[in-house]
Design a protein around this motif. Structure first.
Motif, PDB file in Angstrom:
ATOM      1  N   SER A  52     -24.963  -1.681  36.557  1.00  0.00           N
ATOM      2  CA  SER A  52     -24.316  -1.007  35.430  1.00  0.00           C
ATOM      3  C   SER A  52     -22.793  -1.113  35.533  1.00  0.00           C
ATOM      4  N   ARG A  84     -19.478  -2.420  35.050  1.00  0.00           N
ATOM      5  CA  ARG A  84     -19.034  -3.378  34.031  1.00  0.00           C
ATOM      6  C   ARG A  84     -18.070  -4.417  34.557  1.00  0.00           C
ATOM      7  N   SER A  98     -16.295   1.365  35.071  1.00  0.00           N
ATOM      8  CA  SER A  98     -15.391   1.525  33.911  1.00  0.00           C
ATOM      9  C   SER A  98     -14.626   2.845  33.953  1.00  0.00           C
ATOM     10  N   LYS A 149     -11.951  -2.498  25.849  1.00  0.00           N
ATOM     11  CA  LYS A 149     -12.100  -3.783  26.531  1.00  0.00           C
ATOM     12  C   LYS A 149     -10.757  -4.486  26.559  1.00  0.00           C
ATOM     13  N   THR A 169     -13.471  -3.514  31.334  1.00  0.00           N
ATOM     14  CA  THR A 169     -13.829  -2.396  30.474  1.00  0.00           C
ATOM     15  C   THR A 169     -13.294  -1.122  31.106  1.00  0.00           C
ATOM     16  N   THR A 215     -21.704   3.587  30.951  1.00  0.00           N
ATOM     17  CA  THR A 215     -21.443   3.181  29.568  1.00  0.00           C
ATOM     18  C   THR A 215     -22.767   2.879  28.868  1.00  0.00           C
ATOM     19  N   GLU A 219     -23.207   0.571  26.858  1.00  0.00           N
ATOM     20  CA  GLU A 219     -23.333  -0.886  26.925  1.00  0.00           C
ATOM     21  C   GLU A 219     -24.134  -1.322  28.156  1.00  0.00           C
ATOM     22  N   ALA A 220     -23.848  -0.678  29.288  1.00  0.00           N
ATOM     23  CA  ALA A 220     -24.548  -1.031  30.528  1.00  0.00           C
ATOM     24  C   ALA A 220     -26.031  -0.708  30.415  1.00  0.00           C
TER      25      ALA A 220
END
Lengths: 139, 139, 139
Positions: free
Chosen positions: A4, A6, A61, A97, A106, B40, B42-43
């Motif tokens: 996970s 990023r 992140s 980003k 990120t 996140t 996204e992850a």
């Protein structure tokens, strides 16, 4: 294995400074930037990290801060310049980003920070990462 | 892939709560403890994390704090009880290994904290980990 | 220059304890509180940080935890009492602003934590910050 985390930046170890329980590892990223990671000495030994080792620097992140320009007089060792490529804003948090030399970062920051700094696509920023927040993966 | 991240706890995802940019993922560790990770969104999507996913929770040693007992009224979601198995002390920092149900945790804390709390082999402790400090690896 | 780091607390360095690779720096904030930062020794040398140095302690919002009262027997060195001034809640995360002596802190915590602790404007809290999460800027 998928992570996970990023931010995964490939590079080569330049130096290892061992302490009693911690060690600092300097790595030249493939994008040319130099970064410092503070990890446990045990991890350095287990992974056999030494000058010349191929590694990936891993940064969650939530550990990436952003500045609108270079910052002097700061204990944060890692400053990576780049350009904001996108901003996604929630009610409390936002993800930003940042295109940097050799890849993308990120950053998960507060919505307040995005508003205050007026971060938007195209903004010049410097990503700040504390040494203790960087992990290393043997490549 | 080898990681400098000392703490890697296997488990199974119990629930995923998506926000706009972040998500909270609850995981039951193989040792029986339940933990919450804030990662996140996204992850979560990239890794296909959902209820039932096998994952490993990753936590950097510098992100683990220790208490001498359970703490109530705390935003820190993750409290894992255990027993100190060893303490290595430097001039500024110390690493404390804690045997927990189903595995072991390493905490990198200040030497001051070890002295103040008189942490030694056999001490009962509770490891505290903020949700934003937990990453997930697809197992 | 602007930083996404929400928490910037001015103060004066009280002591520096150098290790081999890390150092702990104690600072008295202008608000009267004393805090400990664990940073790389290299950073201390580069910035010329010593007793009497004017600094700002920088802490990312995601690194601030909250307790409903003082916590004893904890390795987390920094406990700053205050009063919640506002809560902004998303689906997964929340930001909590805390008025403290001499300034304000922002904490990014899970929505679950805000609900469990019933944090709202006026709640008495203690902000908890691990030493490894504090960076320093030369003022």
């Amino acid at each position: 294995m998928s992570l996970s985390i990023r931010n995964q930046l490939p590079g080569t170890v330049v130096s290892v400074t061992p302490g009693t329980v911690m060690a600092t590892v300097k790595t030249r990223l493939n994008g040319g930037q130099q970064i410092t990671a503070a990890v446990t000495l045990e991890a350095v030994k287990d992974l056999g990290i030494a000058e010349g080792s191929a590694v990936r620097a891993l940064v969650k992140s939530t550990e990436v801060s952003l500045a609108t320009g270079p910052v002097t007089g700061l204990t944060i060792r890692n400053q990576i310049p780049g350009t904001v490529s996108s901003v996604a804003t929630g009610d409390a948090m936002a993800t930003v980003k940042v295109a940097v030399e050799g890849g993308e970062l990120t950053a998960a920051v507060t919505k307040d920070a995005v508003d205050d700094l007026r971060l938007a696509e195209g903004s010049s920023v410097v990503a700040l990462i504390k040494s203790t927040e960087i992990s290393l993966a043997a490549a």
